[in-house]
Design a protein around this motif. Structure first.
Motif, PDB file in Angstrom:
ATOM      1  N   LEU A   1       1.201   6.200  -3.168  1.00 55.76           N
ATOM      2  CA  LEU A   1       3.108   5.329  -2.138  1.00 55.76           C
ATOM      3  C   LEU A   1       3.910   4.197  -2.659  1.00 55.76           C
ATOM      4  N   THR A   2       5.033   4.254  -2.634  1.00 53.76           N
ATOM      5  CA  THR A   2       5.687   2.961  -3.204  1.00 53.76           C
ATOM      6  C   THR A   2       5.929   2.533  -2.486  1.00 53.76           C
ATOM      7  N   TYR A   3       6.691   1.004  -1.895  1.00 57.95           N
ATOM      8  CA  TYR A   3       6.802   0.023  -1.540  1.00 57.95           C
ATOM      9  C   TYR A   3       7.827  -0.801  -2.344  1.00 57.95           C
ATOM     10  N   ASN A   4       9.533  -0.258  -2.344  1.00 56.75           N
ATOM     11  CA  ASN A   4      10.365  -1.149  -2.944  1.00 56.75           C
ATOM     12  C   ASN A   4      10.719  -1.281  -1.950  1.00 56.75           C
TER      13      ASN A   4
ATOM     14  N   GLY B   1       4.804  -3.816   1.950  1.00 57.10           N
ATOM     15  CA  GLY B   1       4.017  -3.372   1.695  1.00 57.10           C
ATOM     16  C   GLY B   1       3.633  -2.573   2.980  1.00 57.10           C
ATOM     17  N   TRP B   2       4.383  -2.983   4.410  1.00 54.97           N
ATOM     18  CA  TRP B   2       3.788  -2.773   5.532  1.00 54.97           C
ATOM     19  C   TRP B   2       3.373  -1.012   5.812  1.00 54.97           C
ATOM     20  N   VAL B   3       5.297  -0.659   5.504  1.00 51.82           N
ATOM     21  CA  VAL B   3       5.406   0.118   5.460  1.00 51.82           C
ATOM     22  C   VAL B   3       5.753   1.413   3.631  1.00 51.82           C
ATOM     23  N   SER B   4       5.690   2.419   4.091  1.00 51.07           N
ATOM     24  CA  SER B   4       5.914   2.700   2.436  1.00 51.07           C
ATOM     25  C   SER B   4       7.567   3.795   2.206  1.00 51.07           C
ATOM     26  N   ASP B   5       7.853   3.376   0.856  1.00 56.74           N
ATOM     27  CA  ASP B   5       9.005   3.946   0.988  1.00 56.74           C
ATOM     28  C   ASP B   5       9.009   5.355   1.698  1.00 56.74           C
TER      29      ASP B   5
END
Length: 339
Positions: free
Chosen positions: A12-15, A34-38
């Motif tokens: 998972l990434t968080y951009n 950082g709460w909901v992933s890409d």
């Protein structure tokens, strides 16, 4: 910290950041990075497209706004899907709606062996012809099935870099868009468009709305986003929310989450929020944590999100999106504003 929806799934990434209510409905408030992933964000964007363009609320959005990414500019106003329209003389065309007004796109109609063309000017007709000449066997297009058309009628159009073909339900999987275009081009090869009769008329549109389970799931996702914003990441990461997350992501437990009580537009909060606003309200009903989401102060859903043995929240709370003024509020802050 892990994704509210996908947890600790590898890769998972968080951009990007997730809006509490979709940006296309005018919400400016986002959950912390950082709460909901890409990956979850991308998954939801596909679900949101049906809600924005083909559900009950799409009519409000096409009449009132907001437009692309919540813009209030007329140049970026929301547009409905292209669909079949008919004018007072019975001529068929392809059309879309923006800010409550229908617009025809460049198109031609074949009725048996007769053709007519809908364009805004002779110049646009000539440009339309050139676009049709670029169509080949590898060109993608949008198919529209419409009960307004008989089996002898076909519409082909071009708008916003997309080709469209509309036909009767009886021609499903039996139409040939390339053949239709070639037949039309052969027909108009000798026409002088400076003298041709270009049809410009007011039309009545056909709306093809569909209420599908994905619409209910994305409404539930909006509620869980709002709950996270109001009560925190820790709150929505509790195990009690495991089932509702499976409903949002996979459609599981449909009976538990898609058949909530009917929405009542006369509830107290709907009488004090700004005109045409969206809101999410939360309360405990016995042991159930229940969310209500409302769009344009007119249409909504009631969803029981989780069941708790002990009361997890002290009072009623809400998130309010006043998209016309580009302001979002927590309920207590909005009440203070009123006074």
């Amino acid at each position: 910290m892990s994704c509210i929806y996908y947890g600790d799934r590898p890769g998972l990434t968080y951009n990007k950041r997730e809006h509490v209510i979709p940006a296309s409905l005018g919400c400016t408030t986002m959950l912390p990075r950082g709460w909901v992933s890409d990956q979850a964000n991308e998954f939801f964007s596909r679900m949101e497209d049906d809600l924005m363009h083909r559900s009950v609320i799409s009519i409000n959005r096409n009449f009132f706004g907001p437009g692309q990414r919540g813009s209030l500019s007329e140049k970026k106003a929301a547009q409905s899907d292209v669909s079949v329209a008919q004018d007072e003389k019975g001529n068929k065309a392809l059309s879309y709606m923006s800010l409550g007004k229908p617009y025809t796109i460049d198109c031609f109609c074949r009725a048996s062996k007769k053709y007519h063309i809908h364009c805004t000017s002779h110049e646009s007709a000539e440009e339309f012809i050139e676009k049709l000449k670029n169509f080949d066997e590898n060109t993608k297009f949008v198919e529209i099935s419409s009960a307004l058309l008989s089996d002898e009628e076909v519409l082909v159009g071009f708008h916003n870099r997309k080709y469209y073909i509309a036909h009767s339900p009886g021609l499903k999987n039996k139409f040939d868009i390339r053949g239709e275009i070639q037949g039309f081009l052969k027909h108009v090869a000798e026409l002088d468009f400076s003298k041709a009769n270009i049809i410009q008329s007011q039309v009545k549109m056909e709306f093809q709305m569909k209420e599908i389970p994905a619409n209910a799931r994305v409404c539930t996702k909006i509620l869980l986003n709002a709950a996270a914003y109001l009560y925190g990441w820790d709150f929505v990461m509790q195990s009690e929310f495991a089932d509702v997350k499976e409903w949002i992501l996979e459609g599981k437990h449909e009976d538990s989450f898609s058949n909530g009580p009917s929405f009542n537009p006369d509830v107290a909060i709907n009488k004090i929020v700004p005109p045409d606003s969206h809101w999410c309200e939360f309360a405990m009903v016995r042991r159930r944590f229940v969310g209500v989401v409302c769009f344009y102060r007119s249409w909504g859903r009631v969803v029981p999100l989780a069941e708790f043995h002990e009361r997890p929240i002290p009072d009623i709370n809400a998130f309010i999106c006043d998209w016309r003024n580009k302001k979002d509020y927590k309920f207590i802050d909005y009440l203070e504003k009123l006074h």
